[in-house]
Design a protein around this motif. Structure first.
Motif, PDB file in Angstrom:
ATOM      1  N   LEU A   1       1.033  -1.128  -0.077  1.00 40.28           N
ATOM      2  CA  LEU A   1      -0.013   0.090  -0.137  1.00 40.28           C
ATOM      3  C   LEU A   1       0.953   1.187   0.158  1.00 40.28           C
ATOM      4  CD1 LEU A   1      -2.661  -1.151   2.476  1.00 40.28           C
ATOM      5  CD2 LEU A   1      -2.979  -0.618   0.104  1.00 40.28           C
ATOM      6  N   THR A   2       1.969   1.083   0.627  1.00 44.33           N
ATOM      7  CA  THR A   2       2.885   2.500   0.919  1.00 44.33           C
ATOM      8  C   THR A   2       4.087   2.538  -0.114  1.00 44.33           C
ATOM      9  OG1 THR A   2       4.431   1.639   2.519  1.00 44.33           O
ATOM     10  CG2 THR A   2       2.086   2.503   3.168  1.00 44.33           C
ATOM     11  N   GLY A   3       4.275   1.362  -0.766  1.00 44.09           N
ATOM     12  CA  GLY A   3       5.623   1.328  -1.660  1.00 44.09           C
ATOM     13  C   GLY A   3       5.471   2.396  -2.642  1.00 44.09           C
ATOM     14  N   ARG A   4       4.517   2.472  -3.336  1.00 47.27           N
ATOM     15  CA  ARG A   4       4.643   3.423  -4.756  1.00 47.27           C
ATOM     16  C   ARG A   4       4.855   5.173  -4.233  1.00 47.27           C
ATOM     17  NH1 ARG A   4       5.248   1.276  -9.765  1.00 47.27           N
ATOM     18  NH2 ARG A   4       3.963  -0.754  -9.656  1.00 47.27           N
TER      19      ARG A   4
ATOM     20  N   LEU B   1       9.300   6.029   8.189  1.00 52.68           N
ATOM     21  CA  LEU B   1       9.891   5.461   9.404  1.00 52.68           C
ATOM     22  C   LEU B   1       9.567   5.963  10.593  1.00 52.68           C
ATOM     23  CD1 LEU B   1      13.575   6.551   7.540  1.00 52.68           C
ATOM     24  CD2 LEU B   1      12.871   4.311   7.972  1.00 52.68           C
ATOM     25  N   LEU B   2       8.779   7.200  10.642  1.00 51.12           N
ATOM     26  CA  LEU B   2       8.312   7.696  12.023  1.00 51.12           C
ATOM     27  C   LEU B   2       7.300   6.539  12.317  1.00 51.12           C
ATOM     28  CD1 LEU B   2       8.148  11.507  11.246  1.00 51.12           C
ATOM     29  CD2 LEU B   2       9.674  10.203  12.922  1.00 51.12           C
ATOM     30  N   THR B   3       6.298   6.470  11.440  1.00 55.15           N
ATOM     31  CA  THR B   3       5.443   5.305  11.668  1.00 55.15           C
ATOM     32  C   THR B   3       5.767   3.960  11.953  1.00 55.15           C
ATOM     33  OG1 THR B   3       3.857   6.820  10.320  1.00 55.15           O
ATOM     34  CG2 THR B   3       3.287   4.352  11.062  1.00 55.15           C
ATOM     35  N   GLY B   4       6.964   3.548  11.314  1.00 56.05           N
ATOM     36  CA  GLY B   4       7.470   2.182  11.672  1.00 56.05           C
ATOM     37  C   GLY B   4       8.170   2.367  13.085  1.00 56.05           C
TER      38      GLY B   4
ATOM     39  N   GLY C   1       4.663  -6.405  12.357  1.00 59.53           N
ATOM     40  CA  GLY C   1       4.575  -6.471  10.930  1.00 59.53           C
ATOM     41  C   GLY C   1       4.561  -5.141  10.244  1.00 59.53           C
ATOM     42  N   ILE C   2       3.574  -4.218  10.882  1.00 59.49           N
ATOM     43  CA  ILE C   2       3.566  -2.836  10.246  1.00 59.49           C
ATOM     44  C   ILE C   2       4.937  -2.193  10.397  1.00 59.49           C
ATOM     45  CG2 ILE C   2       2.370  -0.773  10.827  1.00 59.49           C
ATOM     46  CD1 ILE C   2       0.106  -2.012  11.680  1.00 59.49           C
ATOM     47  N   SER C   3       5.687  -2.231  11.502  1.00 62.64           N
ATOM     48  CA  SER C   3       6.932  -1.643  11.528  1.00 62.64           C
ATOM     49  C   SER C   3       7.991  -2.381  10.466  1.00 62.64           C
ATOM     50  CB  SER C   3       7.429  -1.874  13.217  1.00 62.64           C
ATOM     51  OG  SER C   3       7.708  -3.068  13.309  1.00 62.64           O
ATOM     52  N   GLN C   4       7.772  -3.534  10.667  1.00 62.46           N
ATOM     53  CA  GLN C   4       8.838  -4.237   9.782  1.00 62.46           C
ATOM     54  C   GLN C   4       8.708  -3.902   8.270  1.00 62.46           C
ATOM     55  OE1 GLN C   4       9.725  -8.238  10.711  1.00 62.46           O
ATOM     56  NE2 GLN C   4      10.478  -8.827   8.714  1.00 62.46           N
ATOM     57  N   GLY C   5       7.545  -3.909   7.609  1.00 61.77           N
ATOM     58  CA  GLY C   5       7.542  -3.299   6.407  1.00 61.77           C
ATOM     59  C   GLY C   5       7.696  -1.827   6.089  1.00 61.77           C
ATOM     60  N   LEU C   6       7.305  -1.160   7.081  1.00 64.56           N
ATOM     61  CA  LEU C   6       7.679   0.213   6.447  1.00 64.56           C
ATOM     62  C   LEU C   6       9.262   0.529   6.917  1.00 64.56           C
ATOM     63  CD1 LEU C   6       4.521   2.077   8.632  1.00 64.56           C
ATOM     64  CD2 LEU C   6       4.921   1.942   6.254  1.00 64.56           C
TER      65      LEU C   6
END
Length: 469
Positions: free
Chosen positions: A331-334, A342-345, A376-381
């Motif tokens: 969802l955020t990659g594009r 990084l802040l959200t992660g 999982g959210i933090s790892q992806g971001l």
């Protein structure tokens, strides 16, 4: 590119659910089986920047094919190993073999961007990040299923067909040389095109210089001694081993002196000192992945020993973590924005560490799953944010070396996590040990947030007119 680059994260993560069965098979303690993790990361931490330099010098094809062939051989050795010592050797070879594909992928991405005029190939970077993040978090689930089907040796044997697939695809698709000029146009070059041509020229000159000067063997040896002596002490600290941190300190001083004087240093410390945003990205990679891998290894071991789950069931409990990381990255990659990721992660990582402090042996399954989802959210971001930052901050002529060094900092974090797990689980993964590990992770996550919050340079990566969030 994608298949080769995921060989390292899949081997890094599958082993998490195999540590307990391997320890039972060889009568080894958690501190001893932790070397299955540390051995791979020591090899990778040294191998990534070395092979990245070779990719920048000789191109990606030969290094990719040689590395993936070594992965197959190491997988076969691990599947047949009669002792823990040989199993550790197999993991070291896996670390070396899997060091080639990611620098090769970043080199090809940068080369194609220069050739085609696409300065920010977010689609390709997203595919690489999503694949690596997803495989890293799917790994425990996959490992659990493989162990349930055929025992712990299957997590080594699976490398053989993966290696063969990489060799077939690499031989068929990877270019023997990477074109550095834009083709298919007869119009006079624009200012932007001339600038790209000049950068390609500089890259070619840098490549020729690298070929002439070769590798910094002394720097590589000092770096390896520094890591090995430090990890030998951290894995089992004792007053009788006082000489190990002393040796690490001497190696660090020697390495710093060597790298500031060498004509072609293994790690160009002077160039890094001039590129402070890139140094900050490396530090964020170290902090973020220390907590990520401490969660991966520590939480997984606790699910098996502290909660009493089988390897397969523990892998399934972590499946929502995998799905969350995949969804978040997709969802955020594009978006090229980095600072907001990084802040959200970092914030989610703090929340996940705090959640671990609430976990008990009799905690409801929903709590175990929710903690994994937040992680999982933090790892992806974090993974996506640091990779995108590096792509824009690194010197285009040395992108593979810079990418290799990014992986090195990731695996330095993994080694710190492995040492922490060994320290907090000296006699098994207890609930008390997990809580102490969570406090260690919480400190790293807080430092990650403090390092990212004031860094306004990250906002400029997103492009003009963007806040970076």
């Amino acid at each position: 590119m994608v298949l080769g680059s995921v060989l390292n994260p899949v081997n890094s993560s599958m082993i998490a659910v195999a540590l307990v069965p391997v320890g039972a098979a060889f009568g080894a303690s958690p501190a001893e089986t932790a070397w299955l993790v540390t051995g791979l990361y020591l090899a990778t931490a040294v191998g990534q920047p070395v092979i990245g330099r070779l990719v920048d010098t000789h191109g990606p094809r030969r290094l990719y094919l040689a590395g993936t062939a070594l992965v197959g051989a190491a997988g076969l050795l691990g599947a047949l190993a009669p002792s823990l010592g040989l199993l550790i050797v197999a993991r070291v070879l896996l670390g070396l073999g899997t060091s080639a594909a990611y620098p090769a992928a970043m080199h090809l991405t940068r080369s194609e961007a220069e050739r085609t005029g696409r300065s920010s190939p977010t689609g390709v970077l997203t595919v690489l990040a999503v694949a690596n993040q997803t495989i890293a978090v799917v790994g425990p689930t996959l490992g659990g299923l493989l162990i349930g089907a055929g025992g712990w040796r299957t997590v080594f044997a699976v490398n053989v067909p993966l290696s063969l697939a990489c060799l077939a695809l690499g031989a068929a698709r990877l270019p023997a040389t990477v074109p550095t000029e834009r083709t298919g146009t007869t119009a006079p070059p624009t200012v932007v095109q001339r600038d790209r041509a000049d950068r390609a020229d500089q890259a070619d000159r840098a490549h020729r210089a690298h070929r002439a000067d070769g590798l910094d063997h002394v720097g590589i040896a000092l770096f390896a001694v520094l890591l090995l002596s430090l990890m030998l002490f951290l894995m089992k600290p004792a007053p009788a081993l006082w000489y190990l941190p002393v040796l690490a300190l001497l190696a660090a001083v020697g390495f710093a002196v060597r790298e500031t004087r060498a004509r072609t240093p293994f790690i160009d410390l002077r160039a890094l000192a001039r590129n402070r945003p890139l140094v900050a990205t490396y530090l964020r990679q170290l902090l973020g992945y220390t907590a990520i891998y401490a969660f991966l290894y520590g939480y997984t071991q606790w699910l098996e020993e502290g909660r009493g789950l089988s390897a397969a069931t523990a892998g399934l409990v972590l499946l929502p973590l995998s799905l969350t990381a995949l969804a978040v990255s997709g969802l955020t990659g594009r978006s090229p924005a980095v600072r907001g990721k990084l802040l959200t992660g970092a914030g989610c990582q703090i929340a996940a560490c705090a959640g671990l402090l609430l976990v008990r042996a009799d905690s409801p399954a929903v709590l175990l799953i929710v903690v994994g989802v937040v992680a999982g959210i933090s790892q992806g971001l974090i993974g996506l944010g640091t990779q995108t930052a590096l792509y824009h901050q690194a010197d285009p002529a040395a992108i593979a070396s810079a990418a290799g060094l990014l992986r090195t900092f990731m695996y330095l974090g993994a080694m710190a996590a492995s040492a922490a797990s060994a320290a907090f689980f000296p006699h098994g993964a207890t609930t008390g040990g997990l809580h102490h590990l969570a406090l260690f992770m919480l400190g790293g996550a807080a430092l990650l947030l403090l390092l990212t919050l004031p860094d306004r340079s990250l906002g400029r990566i997103a492009g003009p007119g963007s806040s970076g969030c």
